[in-house]
Design an enzyme around this catalytic site. Structure first.
Site, PDB file in Angstrom:
ATOM      1  N   CYS A 190      19.457  -0.381 -22.871  1.00 31.70           N
ATOM      2  CA  CYS A 190      19.323  -1.494 -21.938  1.00 31.70           C
ATOM      3  C   CYS A 190      18.832  -0.929 -20.607  1.00 31.70           C
ATOM      4  CB  CYS A 190      20.641  -2.242 -21.780  1.00 31.70           C
ATOM      5  SG  CYS A 190      21.971  -1.204 -21.134  1.00 31.70           S
ATOM      6  N   THR A 191      18.822  -1.724 -19.560  1.00 28.02           N
ATOM      7  CA  THR A 191      18.216  -1.313 -18.292  1.00 28.02           C
ATOM      8  C   THR A 191      18.905  -0.103 -17.674  1.00 28.02           C
ATOM      9  OG1 THR A 191      17.623  -3.623 -17.892  1.00 28.02           O
ATOM     10  CG2 THR A 191      17.465  -2.106 -16.025  1.00 28.02           C
TER      11      THR A 191
END
Length: 318
Positions: A190-191
């Site tokens: 994810c980010t």
């Protein structure tokens, strides 16, 4: 990159993305002192507090951020807090907000505790070998509009509109993802690391044993891995006025649609459905002419305010 590391010429604003799963007995008692510390040092952005920890992105001067981060590291269980650093050409937030939440990243599944059981961290420099292996199932745990901006080669897009949808998606597709009679490796990202960390805790609770996640998230990968060696395709959506960043964490080419708040690529801006400050291909068909007219007037007022060096009163706050 360390807090004092630079990227050449000094940038006017530093950005710190951070999270930490920790047990806060009374997160409400932590809110006012944390907000006061950030405000006192000119730090802006958003921080979320919950019983499971802290999450957010803040920006300011190097000294201001170091003061805010020192305060956070003094909170229970946060001494090991790691920070993803980047630069911005201007302050990407309008104000400082500390919000109380039930979860610092909302999954909506009771009993998931990343401090008790979580997948195996994989350093950015080792990530390519893991996801290039055909026996590894690679899952992007972000939302559909984020995946559209950029993702890793071979990554599966769950097509979710919210992280809350991820558990339902996994349970519905588990058999086709993992197959029958075998237990493949699952690698998630994810980010900044928070969603995939909680997603690995969820998969472990679902009985999946070989679960891995990218340490530091996409941001750390883009900062660490040379572009020539990268398996990343596109840019990485970020939740501030930069909209997206690329390799080396330089600001990307995407902008944000004022009408629907979706990221807008260069190709989108070339579309007949795009009108600056009014619409983009994602929302053009849903807008009435009255809404378009209102958006045009708002955009005109914002441009006039910008020319005067003022913030338009109707502008959305970050």
């Amino acid at each position: 990159m360390s807090a004092s590391a630079g990227t050449g010429a000094a940038a006017p604003v530093r950005v710190a993305a951070l999270y930490r799963f920790a047990s806060f007995a009374d997160p409400a008692a932590l809110k006012a002192p944390l907000e006061a510390t950030c405000r006192a040092h000119g730090v802006k952005g958003t921080l979320l507090l919950a019983g499971e920890g802290i999450n957010g992105t803040i920006a300011g001067s190097q000294a201001g951020l170091e003061a805010a981060i020192a305060h956070i590291r003094a909170l229970p269980g946060c001494d090991g807090l790691e920070v993803k650093w980047s630069d911005a050409p201007a302050m990407p937030f309008h104000r400082m907000k500390v919000r109380l939440k039930r979860e610092i990243v909302t999954m909506g599944v009771e009993g998931i505790d990343p401090t008790a059981s979580v997948g195996t961290y994989v350093a950015p420099e080792d990530w390519n070998a893991l996801i290039a292996d055909p026996d590894t199932v690679v899952i992007d745990t972000r939302n559909d509009y984020e995946v559209k901006v950029g993702t890793f080669a071979r990554a599966i897009d769950p097509g979710t509109a919210s992280f809350r949808d991820f558990p339902r998606w996994f349970r519905a597709h588990r058999d086709e993802l993992l197959g029958e009679g075998r237990e493949p490796r699952v690698a998630m990202f994810c980010t900044g690391g928070i969603r995939c960390e909680k997603a690995t805790a969820f998969l472990k609770a679902e009985g999946v044993e070989e679960v891995f996640h990218l340490e530091g998230g996409i941001l750390k990968y883009l900062e660490t891995v040379p572009e020539a060696d990268s398996l990343w395709d596109g840019e990485c959506f970020v939740f501030d006025r930069r909209v997206a960043v690329g390799h080396g964490l330089v600001q990307g080419s995407h902008s944000l649609c004022h009408a629907c708040r979706m990221p807008v690529s260069e190709a989108d801006r070339a579309s007949a459905s795009y009108e600056e400050g009014v619409s983009c291909p994602a929302c053009h068909a849903t807008l009435t002419e009255a809404k378009r007219a209102s958006a045009r007037e708002r955009h005109r007022q914002e441009r006039l305010a910008a020319q005067r060096g003022e913030a338009h009163v109707g502008a959305r706050m970050g």
